[in-house]
Design a protein around this motif. Structure first.
Motif, short mmCIF file in Angstrom:
data_model
loop_
_atom_site.label_atom_id
_atom_site.label_comp_id
_atom_site.label_asym_id
_atom_site.label_seq_id
_atom_site.Cartn_x
_atom_site.Cartn_y
_atom_site.Cartn_z
N LEU A 128 5.56 4.30 -6.60
CA LEU A 128 4.52 5.28 -6.32
C LEU A 128 5.02 6.69 -6.60
O LEU A 128 4.29 7.53 -7.14
N GLU A 129 6.26 6.96 -6.24
CA GLU A 129 6.85 8.27 -6.55
C GLU A 129 6.94 8.47 -8.06
O GLU A 129 6.62 9.53 -8.59
N THR A 132 3.80 9.62 -9.78
CA THR A 132 3.39 11.00 -9.56
C THR A 132 4.29 12.01 -10.26
O THR A 132 3.98 13.20 -10.26
N CYS A 133 5.38 11.56 -10.85
CA CYS A 133 6.34 12.48 -11.49
C CYS A 133 6.15 12.52 -13.00
O CYS A 133 6.13 11.47 -13.66
N GLU A 153 2.80 14.56 -18.69
CA GLU A 153 2.24 14.62 -17.34
C GLU A 153 2.63 13.37 -16.56
O GLU A 153 3.24 12.46 -17.11
N SER A 154 2.26 13.34 -15.29
CA SER A 154 2.53 12.14 -14.50
C SER A 154 1.61 11.02 -14.95
O SER A 154 0.57 11.26 -15.57
N LEU A 156 -0.25 9.19 -13.05
CA LEU A 156 -1.53 9.32 -12.36
C LEU A 156 -2.40 10.39 -13.00
O LEU A 156 -3.62 10.19 -13.15
N ASP A 157 -1.82 11.51 -13.41
CA ASP A 157 -2.60 12.55 -14.11
C ASP A 157 -3.13 12.02 -15.44
O ASP A 157 -4.26 12.28 -15.82
#
Length: 186
Positions: A128-129, A132-133, A153-154, A156-157
């Protein structure tokens, strides 16, 4: 099921984009040599196609989390199976580093890293980390050389920019057998 037993007539429908099995049993009733990940992706594509139509595959995004030790094999498998019919740019990879093995040294009363010990995974919290990175996820390049392009980008983005609103998470080894079509898996 009839196809697996060799009883079905030739179909005019498009077949799933999976390479032929490495070996079949003498009665041609079982596929051998197809790994669980390949079976899972094949079943996912079959289920989405059956329930939502082939057009739904165009928008399906897949994030595969691989360990350091399996990433090259999984990249090769995905390429050799033509991304299972999904768009290459919708297939995102995240490589999770291996957690080193440890051994207890009783004379010193300490735990030490030991390359001979079984390696582990950092787990879903670490993944999960990573999602997001920026720079943790990558796509495979169009070249068929195994090269990859890390996302700026991450993950998720990247997914949100493509319209993804929710994510389903599962671990391959935790999937119960009733999730898959047992006849297909046999």
């Amino acid at each position: 099921e009839k196809i697996a037993r060799g009883e079905a007539e030739a179909s005019t429908e498009a077949e799933l984009p999976v390479q032929p099995p490495l070996v079949t049993s003498p009665a041609t009733t079982h596929v051998e040599g197809m790994g669980m990940g390949t079976r899972m992706m094949t079943q996912l594509v079959a289920d989405v196609t059956e329930h939502c139509g082939a057009k739904a595959l165009e928008s399906l995004k897949v994030v595969l989390v691989c360990s350091n030790s399996t990433t090259s094999f999984i990249k090769k498998d995905v390429r050799s199976n033509n991304f299972y019919g999904l768009k290459r740019e919708n297939f995102v990879f995240v490589t999770q580093p291996d957690l080193p093995g440890f051994r207890y040294v009783p004379e010193l009363n300490v735990w030490r890293e030991d390359g001979a010990s079984k390696h582990g995974r950092y787990g879903t919290g670490y993944v999960l980390e990573q999602l997001t990175c920026p720079g943790e996820a990558f796509l495979l390049n169009e070249l068929n050389d195994g090269s990859q392009a890390h996302l700026v980008e991450s993950c998720l983005d990247f997914l949100m920019a493509k319209g993804v609103e929710w994510i389903f998470n599962t671990r391959l080894r935790l999937i119960p057998s009733e999730v898959f079509d047992i006849g297909f898996m046999a």
